[in-house]
Design an enzyme around this catalytic site. Structure first.
Site, PDB file in Angstrom:
ATOM      1  N   GLU A  21       0.728  -1.283   0.063  1.00  0.00           N
ATOM      2  CA  GLU A  21      -0.151   0.051   0.099  1.00  0.00           C
ATOM      3  C   GLU A  21       0.803   1.214   0.002  1.00  0.00           C
ATOM      4  O   GLU A  21       0.448   2.471  -0.638  1.00  0.00           O
ATOM      5  CB  GLU A  21      -1.070  -0.025   1.109  1.00  0.00           C
ATOM      6  CG  GLU A  21      -2.293  -1.008   1.020  1.00  0.00           C
ATOM      7  CD  GLU A  21      -1.761  -2.360   1.358  1.00  0.00           C
ATOM      8  OE1 GLU A  21      -0.812  -2.611   1.738  1.00  0.00           O
ATOM      9  OE2 GLU A  21      -2.484  -3.258   0.896  1.00  0.00           O
ATOM     10  N   ILE A  76      -5.455   0.996   4.555  1.00  0.00           N
ATOM     11  CA  ILE A  76      -4.967   2.282   4.295  1.00  0.00           C
ATOM     12  C   ILE A  76      -4.018   2.638   5.374  1.00  0.00           C
ATOM     13  O   ILE A  76      -3.245   3.560   5.090  1.00  0.00           O
ATOM     14  CB  ILE A  76      -5.850   3.327   4.063  1.00  0.00           C
ATOM     15  CG1 ILE A  76      -5.430   4.460   3.036  1.00  0.00           C
ATOM     16  CG2 ILE A  76      -6.271   4.317   5.454  1.00  0.00           C
ATOM     17  CD1 ILE A  76      -6.753   5.514   2.554  1.00  0.00           C
ATOM     18  N   HIS A 109     -12.099  -5.673   8.295  1.00  0.00           N
ATOM     19  CA  HIS A 109     -13.198  -5.368   7.021  1.00  0.00           C
ATOM     20  C   HIS A 109     -14.301  -4.517   7.101  1.00  0.00           C
ATOM     21  O   HIS A 109     -15.162  -4.863   6.371  1.00  0.00           O
ATOM     22  CB  HIS A 109     -13.471  -6.645   6.464  1.00  0.00           C
ATOM     23  CG  HIS A 109     -12.337  -7.743   5.964  1.00  0.00           C
ATOM     24  ND1 HIS A 109     -11.586  -8.490   6.752  1.00  0.00           N
ATOM     25  CD2 HIS A 109     -11.636  -7.703   4.764  1.00  0.00           C
ATOM     26  CE1 HIS A 109     -10.644  -9.097   6.151  1.00  0.00           C
ATOM     27  NE2 HIS A 109     -10.600  -8.801   4.859  1.00  0.00           N
TER      28      HIS A 109
END
Ligand SMILES: Cc1ncc(C[n+]2csc(CCOP(=O)(O)OP(=O)(O)O)c2C)c(N)n1
Ligand SMILES: [Mg+2]
Length: 803
Positions: free
Chosen positions: A525, A552, A592
């Site tokens: 990422e 993120i 999630h």
């Protein structure tokens, strides 16, 4: 020896000699700056110093291979390089140390960054691109070690895109993708994950990146044996060496005190990277640090006698000097004269830099003094005010803080007095703050005509027979329109290429637009973000996809330290209008369900944060952002891809405005403020509340940063006199941010008849499963009851206690 790659013929010995002497002059000038810079800190004129001493010679060799259009992404040791490419003068070096806020004097950051953080200007004073192919470019440095690496990858990748993607207007940015992105990093910083992640990614992508490792065996006081396996970074990275039938790197090793070999190495490195787009690693060994790490300490504390003696002998400037004498390029006497002249030039430059820093402030001090004196002359507290004035007067080299602090304190002595002199001082203070504050606070966001806020809304339009489709189809078709309209746009991320992202918002687009524009990346990422930053800095319009909002966090450091500060740390002279695409909110389980908005919001001021409630809104945000010059994070609702939405007939054209809220249900009794997936629950709760006679107004924030620029929420609160903020982040997260905006920015307090409330999730991460969600995040019942409780307090008889 060829020192200029563009020169076809061998140069004469006289030319060669002149060039070497010139190089030595530069090395000595840079060293003198470091020595004098340290003194400026120790005598209190500057606050902190970190310098390039001990790394001069390799940087001169590097600069010879650096061409117009090339980019640097480096760190605080690179002052000699910046001088060698003509982007840092002696005066500018000292202006940076003193934090001169005038961009003309201190072009790196207008005093916002401590010295040693370098940049060139990619934008003119209006925020328009300059022609980057006609200048030497340095992306603006940041302090976190290895933080320059992810961006470096993107700067290099841009060349690959410009060389291989057709249809892009390359005028300002590239000549056939021939530009190299040059990185530098300290040996110890190669211990960071970001270094390894970038090295691997560049090897996969095969981009023209040359990374120099300045190896002085230490990272502050910590020796290489604690940093690097085998104490040798190029040794352990040998496996990256390309072979006949593989991708990979060219890896060079060279001693940092060997002028001739350095020049040769950099020429060879440039050739491979520029022509073949192969990444290159140059391990520059045996470097020194004559003054230690920075002005905060002394290296005698951690280097032994033997090491210090070795460093004195192998100091690159000393070695170059001896080499020049040995090769009859100059005599000792000639060099002594040259060194003396340079010492004087640096002293003079320093003095000039100090004068241009301090003189404007001295003038401001005089202004303040005379106004304070006038107030003293007419006040009954003259004694106290005169003391303030005398104290300020006694400061020979004042700072703005001294001036303003004295002026503001003066007012306290005349609180209950009225005089024209007081009024003049009050006005002066106000206008002084108005004039000076932007020097420290401007350009957090774009101040150009392309500012995202200036993009006005274009509504989606529908034909009579508009069909209902899955939300992801609207996104997909909109992306297709976007990639047709903007040849410079590209998207990349995990699973974003071949399968068209995990929710198929990019379905089929790789086939249409090719693997360079719609690409799969490794699971990394931070460097996905870096690719985006670097490419955006070179004029492309990247969309970096982070698969889920939860992940993120891996990229958040780069978003916060690098992307969010690009405009600010260059005072608007660089930009990286990167769009970060991700999806989150309300799915399942601890990793999630993507709800950590408060953390994100507070760490990335400088980036817009947009939370569309459906895919039409999301598509509209992409369209808005592509017309603007600012970075943004768009969080698509994970549970919205399969929900039906009407297909607009102006796909690719409609625009969702930035910083504008939307009232999605009108009501009289209370204003409910929310965003994203939670809105659906709020809407359901509002329906149920109507059944018990409570009529709630619902506002979708849509854009958390910037927030409700028109102050529409307070208008609603003025009507309902009550407000509740509902979101699925933890308490104190984004709901607290939103409430702060409503109370402190919009002054809603005056309209409130009930305590303003927030309703947020439990402090733990959301548990898995439907019940896990129900017992972790606000449910419809939670919202219903929280609102009902507010109304119960208002009228217990109308709304008797529920439980
Ligand atoms: C992420 C991060 N951690 C720690 C620091 C503090 N720090 C600044 S420089 C430095 C040492 C870097 O050593 P090296 O990479 O070898 O570069 P050198 O200074 O030796 O040229 C450290 C620990 C920092 N700036 N950023
Ligand atoms: Mg080091």
């Amino acid at each position: 020896m060829k020192t200029n790659p563009n020169t076809k013929t061998e140069i004469t010995f006289e030319d060669f000699k002149a060039e070497v002497i010139n190089d030595y002059k530069l090395a000595v000038t840079s060293r003198e700056c470091s020595l004098l810079g340290r003194r400026e800190v120790l005598t209190g004129k500057a606050k902190f110093g970190i310098f390039g001493d001990g790394k001069e010679v390799p940087q001169i060799a590097w600069a010879k291979a650096f061409e117009n259009g090339d980019f640097r992404s480096g760190y605080y040791r690179d002052q000699t390089f910046m001088m060698a490419i003509g982007e840092l003068t002696i005066e500018q070096f000292f202006a940076g140390l003193y934090a001169n806020t005038d961009l003309k004097e201190e072009p790196m950051s207008a005093g916002r960054q401590m010295g040693g953080h370098f940049a060139t200007h990619s934008l003119d004073e209006n925020g328009n691109w300059k022609n980057l192919t006609e200048q030497k470019n340095s992306s603006a440095d940041i302090s976190p070690t290895a933080g320059q690496m992810p961006r470096l990858l993107g700067l290099a990748q841009a060349s690959k895109i410009y060389r291989n993607v057709e249809g892009i207007d390359t005028t300002n940015f590239s000549k056939n993708g021939d530009e190299i992105a040059w990185g530098t990093i300290g040996n110890a910083s190669t211990s960071e994950g970001l270094f390894f992640e970038t090295i691997n990614a560049a090897g996969v992508l095969q981009v023209p990146m040359v990374i120099s490792i300045w190896d002085d065996e230490y990272g502050i006081s910590v020796h290489a044996r604690h940093q690097t396996t085998k104490e040798n970074i190029s040794e352990i990275l040998k496996g990256f060496q390309r072979e006949d039938d593989t991708n990979g790197y060219e890896i060079f090793r060279v001693n940092g005190w060997n002028y001739a070999e350095l020049i040769d190495t950099y020429q060879r490195a440039a050739k491979v990277a520029r022509k073949e787009h192969v990444p290159v690693m140059i391990h520059v060994q045996e470097l020194t640090q004559p003054q230690g790490h920075s002005t905060s300490g002394s290296h005698e504390r951690y280097k032994n006698e033997e090491r210090l003696a070795w460093e004195a002998e192998y100091d690159c400037n000393a070695q170059m000097r001896q080499w020049m004498i040995d090769n009859n390029i100059a005599t000792d006497e000639e060099l002594i004269t040259l060194e003396k002249d340079i010492k004087k030039a640096v002293r003079d430059g320093k003095k000039a830099a100090w004068a241009s820093f301090i003189n404007p402030i001295k003038a401001e001090k005089q202004e303040a003094l005379s106004l304070i004196e006038n107030v003293a002359n007419t006040s009954s507290n003259s004694v106290f005010i005169t003391k303030l004035k005398n104290d300020l007067e006694a400061i020979d080299e004042p700072l703005r803080k001294d001036i303003l602090s004295s002026a503001r304190k003066t007012l306290r002595y005349v609180i209950s007095e009225d005089s024209n002199e007081k009024l003049v001082l009050q006005n002066w203070i106000n206008s002084y703050i108005e004039k000076i504050q932007p020097k420290y606070s401007s350009h957090l966001y774009s101040e150009s005509k392309l500012k995202a806020e200036y993009q006005s809304e274009i509504l989606p339009t529908y034909s009579n027979d508009a069909t209902e489709v899955d939300g992801r189809v609207i996104l997909r078709d909109n992306f297709e329109a976007v990639f047709n309209k903007y040849p410079e746009a590209l998207v990349f991320g995990e699973d974003a290429g071949h399968i068209g992202d995990v929710n198929q918002g990019l379905e089929g687009l790789q086939e249409k637009f090719g693997e360079l524009r719609i690409s799969d990346t490794g699971i990394r990422e931070a460097t996905i973000l870096g690719q985006g930053i670097g490419m955006a800095m070179r004029g492309l319009r990247p969309i970096a996809e982070i698969q889920y909002l939860d992940y993120i966090l891996y990229a958040l450091q780069i978003m916060s330290d690098d992307l969010a500060t690009v405009q600010y740390r260059t005072k608007g002279r660089q930009k990286a209008p990167l769009i970060v695409r991700t999806r989150g909110h309300r799915l399942e389980g601890i990793w999630h369900s993507g709800s950590q908005m408060g953390g994100i919001l507070n760490l990335i001021r400088g980036i817009h944060v947009l939370v569309p409630r459906n895919m039409t809104k999301a598509a509209g945000f992409y369209n808005t952002l592509l017309e603007s010059d600012e970075p943004a994070l768009i969080v698509e609702c994970l549970n919205g891809y399969r929900l039906k939405e009407k297909m607009p007939n102006n796909i690719g054209e409609f625009k969702t405005p930035i910083g504008v809220v939307e009232t999605i249900k009108e009501g009289e009794d209370i204003t409910l403020v929310s965003y994203g997936s939670t809105l659906r629950l709020v809407e359901q709760a509002a329906k149920e509340l109507l059944e018990v006679g409570i009529d709630a107004e619902i506002i979708d924030v849509q854009s958390l940063l910037p927030f409700d620029l028109n102050h529409d929420i307070v208008k609603s609160v003025a009507k309902t006199n009550r407000v509740m903020v509902i979101d699925e982040d933890v308490k104190g997260g984004s709901s607290a941010y939103i409430l702060d905006q409503i109370l402190n920015e919009q002054n809603a307090f005056q309209y409130l008849d009930s305590q303003p409330k927030t309703l947020a999730a439990k402090p733990h991460r959301p548990a898995y499963g439907t019940d896990g969600d129900y017992f972790s995040k606000p449910s419809v019942e939670d919202i219903f009851e929280a609102v009902y409780d507010v109304m119960h307090e208002v009228s217990p008889s109308d709304y008797p206690k529920l439980r």
